[in-house]
Design a protein around this motif. Structure first.
Motif, PDB file in Angstrom:
ATOM      1  N   ARG A  40       0.961  -1.337  -0.014  1.00 23.83           N
ATOM      2  CA  ARG A  40      -0.052  -0.080   0.120  1.00 23.83           C
ATOM      3  C   ARG A  40       0.856   1.362   0.047  1.00 23.83           C
ATOM      4  NH1 ARG A  40      -5.002  -0.435   1.629  1.00 23.83           N
ATOM      5  NH2 ARG A  40      -5.359   1.352   0.428  1.00 23.83           N
ATOM      6  N   VAL A  41       0.604   2.174  -1.307  1.00 25.28           N
ATOM      7  CA  VAL A  41       1.520   3.431  -1.196  1.00 25.28           C
ATOM      8  C   VAL A  41       0.755   4.518  -1.193  1.00 25.28           C
ATOM      9  CG1 VAL A  41       3.358   4.225  -2.928  1.00 25.28           C
ATOM     10  CG2 VAL A  41       2.850   1.827  -2.774  1.00 25.28           C
ATOM     11  N   PRO A  42       1.286   5.533  -0.385  1.00 27.13           N
ATOM     12  CA  PRO A  42       0.822   6.877  -0.594  1.00 27.13           C
ATOM     13  C   PRO A  42       0.447   7.461  -1.867  1.00 27.13           C
ATOM     14  CG  PRO A  42       2.265   6.910   0.993  1.00 27.13           C
ATOM     15  CD  PRO A  42       2.566   5.803   0.674  1.00 27.13           C
ATOM     16  N   HIS A  43      -0.507   7.906  -2.477  1.00 26.14           N
ATOM     17  CA  HIS A  43      -0.939   8.071  -3.884  1.00 26.14           C
ATOM     18  C   HIS A  43       0.050   8.952  -4.573  1.00 26.14           C
ATOM     19  CE1 HIS A  43      -2.702  11.806  -1.965  1.00 26.14           C
ATOM     20  NE2 HIS A  43      -2.658  12.225  -3.077  1.00 26.14           N
ATOM     21  N   GLN A  44       0.548  10.017  -3.687  1.00 30.31           N
ATOM     22  CA  GLN A  44       1.616  10.858  -4.223  1.00 30.31           C
ATOM     23  C   GLN A  44       2.975  10.092  -4.474  1.00 30.31           C
ATOM     24  OE1 GLN A  44       0.381  11.196  -1.357  1.00 30.31           O
ATOM     25  NE2 GLN A  44       1.851  11.581   0.335  1.00 30.31           N
ATOM     26  N   ASN A  45       3.152   8.935  -3.831  1.00 29.49           N
ATOM     27  CA  ASN A  45       4.428   8.063  -4.229  1.00 29.49           C
ATOM     28  C   ASN A  45       4.427   7.096  -5.132  1.00 29.49           C
ATOM     29  OD1 ASN A  45       5.630  10.059  -2.379  1.00 29.49           O
ATOM     30  ND2 ASN A  45       5.490   8.767  -0.680  1.00 29.49           N
ATOM     31  N   PHE A  46       3.033   6.918  -5.609  1.00 32.78           N
ATOM     32  CA  PHE A  46       2.767   5.620  -6.448  1.00 32.78           C
ATOM     33  C   PHE A  46       3.901   5.478  -7.799  1.00 32.78           C
ATOM     34  CE2 PHE A  46       0.421   3.267  -9.554  1.00 32.78           C
ATOM     35  CZ  PHE A  46       0.134   2.122  -9.188  1.00 32.78           C
ATOM     36  N   ASP A  47       3.862   6.605  -8.435  1.00 30.12           N
ATOM     37  CA  ASP A  47       4.728   6.645  -9.705  1.00 30.12           C
ATOM     38  C   ASP A  47       6.185   6.463  -9.176  1.00 30.12           C
ATOM     39  OD1 ASP A  47       2.423   6.887 -11.241  1.00 30.12           O
ATOM     40  OD2 ASP A  47       2.625   9.213 -11.416  1.00 30.12           O
ATOM     41  N   ALA A  48       6.592   7.123  -8.207  1.00 31.87           N
ATOM     42  CA  ALA A  48       8.016   7.059  -7.776  1.00 31.87           C
ATOM     43  C   ALA A  48       8.446   5.679  -7.283  1.00 31.87           C
ATOM     44  CB  ALA A  48       8.419   8.044  -6.613  1.00 31.87           C
ATOM     45  N   ILE A  49       7.418   4.691  -6.468  1.00 37.85           N
ATOM     46  CA  ILE A  49       7.923   3.529  -6.234  1.00 37.85           C
ATOM     47  C   ILE A  49       8.047   2.595  -7.430  1.00 37.85           C
ATOM     48  CG2 ILE A  49       5.517   2.847  -5.458  1.00 37.85           C
ATOM     49  CD1 ILE A  49       6.670   1.815  -2.949  1.00 37.85           C
ATOM     50  N   ILE A  50       7.127   2.834  -8.254  1.00 36.55           N
ATOM     51  CA  ILE A  50       7.239   1.814  -9.627  1.00 36.55           C
ATOM     52  C   ILE A  50       8.399   1.947 -10.221  1.00 36.55           C
ATOM     53  CG2 ILE A  50       5.944   1.544 -12.041  1.00 36.55           C
ATOM     54  CD1 ILE A  50       3.371   1.736 -10.384  1.00 36.55           C
ATOM     55  N   ASN A  51       8.823   3.382 -10.577  1.00 35.39           N
ATOM     56  CA  ASN A  51      10.095   3.582 -10.979  1.00 35.39           C
ATOM     57  C   ASN A  51      11.237   3.104 -10.437  1.00 35.39           C
ATOM     58  OD1 ASN A  51       8.728   5.061 -12.950  1.00 35.39           O
ATOM     59  ND2 ASN A  51       8.874   7.033 -12.004  1.00 35.39           N
ATOM     60  N   SER A  52      11.240   2.925  -8.985  1.00 31.06           N
ATOM     61  CA  SER A  52      12.310   2.559  -7.929  1.00 31.06           C
ATOM     62  C   SER A  52      12.325   1.260  -8.363  1.00 31.06           C
ATOM     63  CB  SER A  52      11.997   2.912  -6.769  1.00 31.06           C
ATOM     64  OG  SER A  52      12.141   4.253  -6.522  1.00 31.06           O
ATOM     65  N   PHE A  53      10.957   0.381  -8.459  1.00 30.17           N
ATOM     66  CA  PHE A  53      11.325  -1.214  -8.522  1.00 30.17           C
ATOM     67  C   PHE A  53      11.715  -1.368 -10.098  1.00 30.17           C
ATOM     68  CE2 PHE A  53       7.715  -1.494  -5.398  1.00 30.17           C
ATOM     69  CZ  PHE A  53       8.646  -1.851  -4.414  1.00 30.17           C
ATOM     70  N   SER A  54      11.576  -0.610 -10.986  1.00 30.43           N
ATOM     71  CA  SER A  54      11.813  -0.769 -12.431  1.00 30.43           C
ATOM     72  C   SER A  54      13.658  -0.692 -12.610  1.00 30.43           C
ATOM     73  CB  SER A  54      11.258   0.149 -13.417  1.00 30.43           C
ATOM     74  OG  SER A  54       9.712  -0.218 -13.172  1.00 30.43           O
ATOM     75  N   ASP A  55      14.062  -0.023 -11.474  1.00 27.77           N
ATOM     76  CA  ASP A  55      15.379   0.426 -11.761  1.00 27.77           C
ATOM     77  C   ASP A  55      16.240  -0.373 -10.675  1.00 27.77           C
ATOM     78  OD1 ASP A  55      14.901   1.939 -14.168  1.00 27.77           O
ATOM     79  OD2 ASP A  55      14.894   3.769 -12.694  1.00 27.77           O
ATOM     80  N   GLY A  56      17.249  -1.405 -10.964  1.00 31.63           N
ATOM     81  CA  GLY A  56      18.167  -1.822 -10.118  1.00 31.63           C
ATOM     82  C   GLY A  56      17.658  -3.242  -9.102  1.00 31.63           C
ATOM     83  N   ILE A  57      16.439  -3.463  -9.474  1.00 30.81           N
ATOM     84  CA  ILE A  57      15.908  -4.719  -8.713  1.00 30.81           C
ATOM     85  C   ILE A  57      16.240  -5.897  -9.586  1.00 30.81           C
ATOM     86  CG2 ILE A  57      13.828  -5.785  -7.671  1.00 30.81           C
ATOM     87  CD1 ILE A  57      14.851  -3.595  -6.106  1.00 30.81           C
TER      88      ILE A  57
END
Length: 285
Positions: free
Chosen positions: A123-140
């Protein structure tokens, strides 16, 4: 003289009857405005918007409190990431979750012959939703699949809010009427309508809380998986495995055939006896 007494008596009766009628009219005046009359039982109160238009002339319930409702957007996402090391990937994911002020709702681990995987519901705060998806896409790891959906529920939220506000206004009217109830029957009927309205208000408030939760915190389902190296124990493609499977299938077929023959044992006994009896009968003929 007798005629004057008769006229005076009639006038007195008419005056007393009018006084009694005015008394009942005064006591029940507030009930007539809201409670629909019925020969047997009070009907369920009509929808609040209907009441505002029909039963309270001149009063208009304006949804001013809902005019400033901001956009209500629910975001959900799904991601599948192939990782070289499951434990290392899980540690990185936990760090990203913490940095984005999100939280882990559930975690499921599964180990199969072909892969190991961890399924996470975040569960992600709506303002951080796009940021967390980008973080998972890079480096994992390697992103195998990604889906993001957005649903606008502003209209539903506004509609529920307006109806809720009208129900609250209508509930206050019933509570005021309860204080001036003329009889026990009226009191019980008003209390029943109050109870029904309170239940509807609870349902509407619950729906608004649910929408607010889904809007404020987006839901992301993240699947981390690692493919296992194929071995002779897990692979079914090599010649050796296929040869062994063929031998096993042949033996199973032979056993099935043998068991099938055994199941016909009554015929093996009865048919020879019938043939023997038939030949003996022909000799006698």
């Amino acid at each position: 003289m007798m005629l004057k007494k008769t006229i005076f008596s009639l006038f007195l009766l008419v005056f007393l009857n009018c006084t009694k009628t005015d008394k009942y009219s005064t006591v029940n005046a507030s009930l007539i405005d809201v409670i629909p009359e019925s020969p047997s039982k009070m009907e369920t109160p009509p929808p609040p918007m209907e009441v505002a238009k029909n039963e309270v002339p001149g009063e208009v319930i304006s949804p001013k409190k809902t005019d400033t409702i901001s956009k209500k957007i629910i975001k959900n996402g799904d991601m599948e990431i192939a990782v070289p090391n499951l434990l290392d990937a899980k540690k990185k994911v936990s760090e990203i979750i913490k940095n984005n002020k999100a939280y882990l709702q559930s975690e499921t681990f599964r180990n199969s012959d072909r892969s190991e995987n961890i399924n996470l519901v975040i569960r992600v705060p709506h303002q951080n939703f796009d940021a967390i998806i980008n973080s998972f896409s890079d480096g994992i790891g390697a992103v195998e699949a990604k889906t993001v959906k957005a649903e606008d529920v502003t209209e539903e939220y506004t509609d529920v809010s307006i109806k809720l506000e009208n129900k609250r206004i209508y509930l206050e009217k019933y509570r005021e009427m309860l204080k001036n109830a003329a009889s026990t029957k009226d009191m019980l009927e008003i209390q029943e309508n109050i109870r029904a309205l309170e239940d509807e208000i609870d349902v509407a408030e619950g729906r608004l809380r649910f929408i607010d939760d889904r809007v404020n915190y987006s839901t992301l389902e993240l699947l981390l998986f690692k493919e296992k190296a194929r071995t002779s124990a897990t692979s079914k493609i090599g010649f050796g495995s296929r040869f062994g499977d063929s031998i096993a299938e042949g033996w199973n077929s032979f056993v099935s055939f043998l068991l099938g023959l055994i199941s016909f044992w009554p015929f093996f006994i009865i048919i020879p006896l019938l043939i023997f009896a038939w030949k003996k009968w022909r000799r006698k003929k």
